[in-house]
Design a protein around this motif. Structure first.
Motif, PDB file in Angstrom:
ATOM      1  N   LEU A   1     -38.217 -16.050  -8.546  1.00 27.94           N
ATOM      2  CA  LEU A   1     -36.571 -16.838  -8.246  1.00 27.94           C
ATOM      3  C   LEU A   1     -35.852 -17.381  -7.463  1.00 27.94           C
ATOM      4  N   THR A   2     -35.392 -18.976  -7.802  1.00 22.39           N
ATOM      5  CA  THR A   2     -35.090 -19.214  -6.788  1.00 22.39           C
ATOM      6  C   THR A   2     -33.540 -19.788  -7.073  1.00 22.39           C
ATOM      7  N   PHE A   3     -32.926 -19.103  -8.454  1.00 25.23           N
ATOM      8  CA  PHE A   3     -31.817 -19.279  -8.704  1.00 25.23           C
ATOM      9  C   PHE A   3     -30.076 -18.951  -7.239  1.00 25.23           C
ATOM     10  N   GLY A   4     -29.316 -19.545  -7.680  1.00 24.66           N
ATOM     11  CA  GLY A   4     -28.093 -18.689  -7.357  1.00 24.66           C
ATOM     12  C   GLY A   4     -28.263 -17.318  -7.480  1.00 24.66           C
TER      13      GLY A   4
ATOM     14  N   LEU B   1     -30.912 -12.425 -14.630  1.00 23.47           N
ATOM     15  CA  LEU B   1     -31.850 -13.248 -15.398  1.00 23.47           C
ATOM     16  C   LEU B   1     -32.468 -11.350 -15.208  1.00 23.47           C
ATOM     17  N   SER B   2     -32.219 -10.991 -13.886  1.00 21.23           N
ATOM     18  CA  SER B   2     -33.533  -9.978 -13.328  1.00 21.23           C
ATOM     19  C   SER B   2     -32.539  -8.750 -14.547  1.00 21.23           C
ATOM     20  N   ALA B   3     -31.661  -8.641 -13.889  1.00 16.36           N
ATOM     21  CA  ALA B   3     -30.374  -7.303 -14.583  1.00 16.36           C
ATOM     22  C   ALA B   3     -31.544  -7.304 -16.316  1.00 16.36           C
ATOM     23  N   VAL B   4     -31.250  -8.401 -17.340  1.00 15.94           N
ATOM     24  CA  VAL B   4     -31.333  -8.627 -18.861  1.00 15.94           C
ATOM     25  C   VAL B   4     -32.826  -8.339 -18.471  1.00 15.94           C
TER      26      VAL B   4
ATOM     27  N   ILE C   1     -32.482  -3.445  -4.946  1.00 17.37           N
ATOM     28  CA  ILE C   1     -33.220  -4.190  -4.981  1.00 17.37           C
ATOM     29  C   ILE C   1     -32.399  -5.300  -4.638  1.00 17.37           C
ATOM     30  N   PHE C   2     -31.577  -5.208  -5.565  1.00 14.87           N
ATOM     31  CA  PHE C   2     -30.174  -6.194  -5.632  1.00 14.87           C
ATOM     32  C   PHE C   2     -29.058  -6.462  -5.043  1.00 14.87           C
TER      33      PHE C   2
ATOM     34  N   THR D   1     -39.236  -2.059 -12.270  1.00 17.35           N
ATOM     35  CA  THR D   1     -38.734  -1.703 -11.121  1.00 17.35           C
ATOM     36  C   THR D   1     -40.054  -2.884 -10.295  1.00 17.35           C
ATOM     37  N   ALA D   2     -40.594  -2.799 -10.811  1.00 21.04           N
ATOM     38  CA  ALA D   2     -42.737  -3.526 -10.691  1.00 21.04           C
ATOM     39  C   ALA D   2     -42.287  -4.677 -10.974  1.00 21.04           C
ATOM     40  N   THR D   3     -41.464  -5.198 -12.519  1.00 17.80           N
ATOM     41  CA  THR D   3     -40.847  -6.571 -13.040  1.00 17.80           C
ATOM     42  C   THR D   3     -39.947  -6.578 -12.200  1.00 17.80           C
ATOM     43  N   ALA D   4     -39.226  -6.121 -11.626  1.00 21.90           N
ATOM     44  CA  ALA D   4     -37.793  -6.761 -11.402  1.00 21.90           C
ATOM     45  C   ALA D   4     -38.160  -7.136 -10.409  1.00 21.90           C
ATOM     46  N   GLY D   5     -38.644  -5.958  -9.086  1.00 22.51           N
ATOM     47  CA  GLY D   5     -39.449  -6.354  -7.923  1.00 22.51           C
ATOM     48  C   GLY D   5     -39.880  -7.785  -7.455  1.00 22.51           C
ATOM     49  N   LEU D   6     -40.770  -8.446  -8.847  1.00 24.64           N
ATOM     50  CA  LEU D   6     -41.490  -9.520  -8.391  1.00 24.64           C
ATOM     51  C   LEU D   6     -40.660 -11.041  -8.901  1.00 24.64           C
ATOM     52  N   LEU D   7     -40.149 -10.858 -10.048  1.00 26.61           N
ATOM     53  CA  LEU D   7     -39.344 -11.885 -10.180  1.00 26.61           C
ATOM     54  C   LEU D   7     -37.754 -12.126  -8.815  1.00 26.61           C
ATOM     55  N   LYS D   8     -37.501 -11.054  -8.503  1.00 26.31           N
ATOM     56  CA  LYS D   8     -36.802 -11.131  -6.837  1.00 26.31           C
ATOM     57  C   LYS D   8     -37.550 -12.355  -6.005  1.00 26.31           C
ATOM     58  N   SER D   9     -38.974 -12.087  -6.061  1.00 29.75           N
ATOM     59  CA  SER D   9     -39.580 -12.718  -4.937  1.00 29.75           C
ATOM     60  C   SER D   9     -39.903 -14.256  -5.871  1.00 29.75           C
TER      61      SER D   9
END
Length: 486
Positions: free
Chosen positions: A438-441, A448-451, A307-308, A428-436
């Protein structure tokens, strides 16, 4: 000699194995930006080619030496004889390999073009021979191996920042990488007298080792072919830049693999003893735990880094290396396959004395890898190499599973797939949501996603009482409670 628990040895070996990849990751973001894809590709190509020479010099000794020395480790004279016999074989092969290496330096154009780089990296062959790390692993000297290895890696990290400043410093980068990987070999050699006699003990019988060494050698040839052939073929067929992209994807995969497979080396002496003593219940209980452990760790790592992948590449090497994203996504699932075959091959088939079946699986993988690389690298470059590796690892797994079908019949149903799947889907569902969202570098997004991802994964496994996670959690709690009481 003090014997540590399997858990202590595992932690030490996990640190050791991971450090081999984590230290390069500390310097790689700096080095890859300074040297660029082209020069990184040159060093990766040279390292892969020298790896073949080193493999011939080492024969199958790194794996064979562990089990051969583990069997006689309580008798100093027998241990000394075994170590000296294995070293004589190793040194004869090293001399032969250096002769062939010298010829290659002048007769193979792609190698001749980078003579200084190949000469520097070629030192690996000798260091690996005198380092006798297999003896230290057989004696379960994991705290020593780890401490010395980390010391040399720290020295190399400092050297990397001190001496690599421009694109032309790639030979220096190659040399410093060698110090990090093999610097501890000299210390190992100096320290040998603690464990074995250095004077000739006589009554040598080199022949008794040869049959097993050749089987392990054939296994290491097959493994090296399908783990290293991709980089070598890519170097000969395509550009140095493509090798640089591919190497970046492989670097991430290797770090993750090291975490998953570090249990294997530690369990080998233990599994060999259990098989020798015919304690089959304990043997297969360890197999079940090892397989469960591999799946618990490899599945979330694979999903997260697929994903990342672009964020990982950005963080590791910067924008120049973004073409490495697709090869990384293709090659990351090999973590699961390598994790499982590490258990089935090294921890089950080898202690059972069925090395030949491991060899067949790896030959099958190597042949498939060679065919797919030949077909796909010309059109798909680094992505083609990644597909070749993925399919080769799958073939290895299928052949090993077939060889152990009978033994695995009772073990496989005992693994908690459903619980792992539930935890994986939710994280995975939560990480996918975070990826879309989050606007950080790259770093902020990854951290953050890993935690969140691994936090949810672990919490769900604990909540639904996955046996191995619960066992580890209870052990941690009881240790904490004991410390508070003390």
């Amino acid at each position: 000699k003090m014997k540590h628990s399997t858990k202590f040895n595992f932690i030490m070996n996990a640190i050791l194995t991971a450090s081999a990849f984590i230290f390069p990751l500390i310097t790689y973001p700096y080095v890859s930006r300074v040297l660029g894809p082209d020069n990184i590709g040159k060093v990766s190509f040279a390292t892969s080619v020298v790896y073949y020479f080193s493999m011939f010099a080492q024969l199958g000794i790194p794996t064979y030496g562990i089990s051969a020395c583990a069997r006689v480790r309580d008798d100093k004279e027998k241990l000394s004889r075994t170590v000296q016999e294995i070293m004589i074989i190793n040194l004869i092969m090293t001399a032969f390999v250096y002769a062939v290496f010298a010829v290659s330096l002048f007769s193979v154009p792609k190698i001749s073009a980078e003579k200084p780089l190949f000469l520097v990296i070629g030192a690996t062959v000798l260091f690996n021979t005198i380092g006798v790390e297999w003896l230290y692993k057989a004696l379960e000297q994991y705290s020593y191996i780890t401490a010395v290895s980390i010391l040399f890696k720290l020295i190399s990290v400092a050297a990397m920042f001190a001496f690599v400043h421009s694109a032309s410093d790639y030979v220096i980068y190659g040399g410093i990488s060698i110090i990090a990987a093999t610097g501890s070999s000299l210390m190992n050699f100096i320290r040998l007298r603690r464990f074995v006699f250095l004077h000739p003990v006589g009554s040598y019988n080199l022949r008794r080792h040869l049959k097993a060494i050749w089987v392990f050698f054939a296994m290491s040839v097959a493994t090296t072919v399908y783990t290293n052939l991709d980089t070598v073929m890519l170097g000969f067929i395509d550009t140095d830049s493509e090798v640089g992209f591919y190497n970046t994807a492989v670097k991430v995969k290797n770090v993750l693999c090291s975490l998953v497979t570090s249990l294997g080396t530690v369990l080998l002496p233990r599994m060999s003893c259990l098989a020798e003593e015919k304690k089959w219940d304990e043997f297969y209980l360890l197999v079940k735990k090892a397989l469960n452990f591999v799946l618990l760790i490899s599945l979330p790592l694979t999903v997260f880094f697929v994903i990342f992948s672009s964020e990982s590449i950005m963080l590791l090497s910067g924008k120049m290396f973004l073409p490495a994203t697709v090869p990384m996504q293709i090659i990351t699932p090999t973590i699961i396959l390598i994790g499982i075959t590490n258990v089935l091959g090294i921890q089950v088939l080898v202690p059972l004395g069925r090395e030949k079946q491991v060899l067949y699986s790896e030959v099958a993988g190597a042949v498939i890898n060679l065919i797919i690389n030949s077909l796909l690298i010309p059109s798909f470059a680094s992505s083609g190499a990644a597909i070749g590796t993925l399919i080769a690892e799958f073939v290895v797994l299928v052949v090993q599973y077939n060889a152990l079908k009978g033994e695995l019949k009772t073990i496989i149903p005992q693994i908690s797939y459903l619980k792992i799947a539930v935890a994986l889907v939710l994280s995975t569902a939560t990480a996918g949501l975070l990826k879309s969202v989050l606007t950080f570098g790259a770093f902020g997004k990854l951290a953050l996603s890993a935690v969140v991802f691994f936090g949810i994964y672990s919490a769900v496994l604990l909540a639904i009482k996955e046996p191995l996670v619960q066992e580890l959690w209870n052990q941690m709690l009881s240790k904490l409670i004991r410390k508070k009481c003390d």
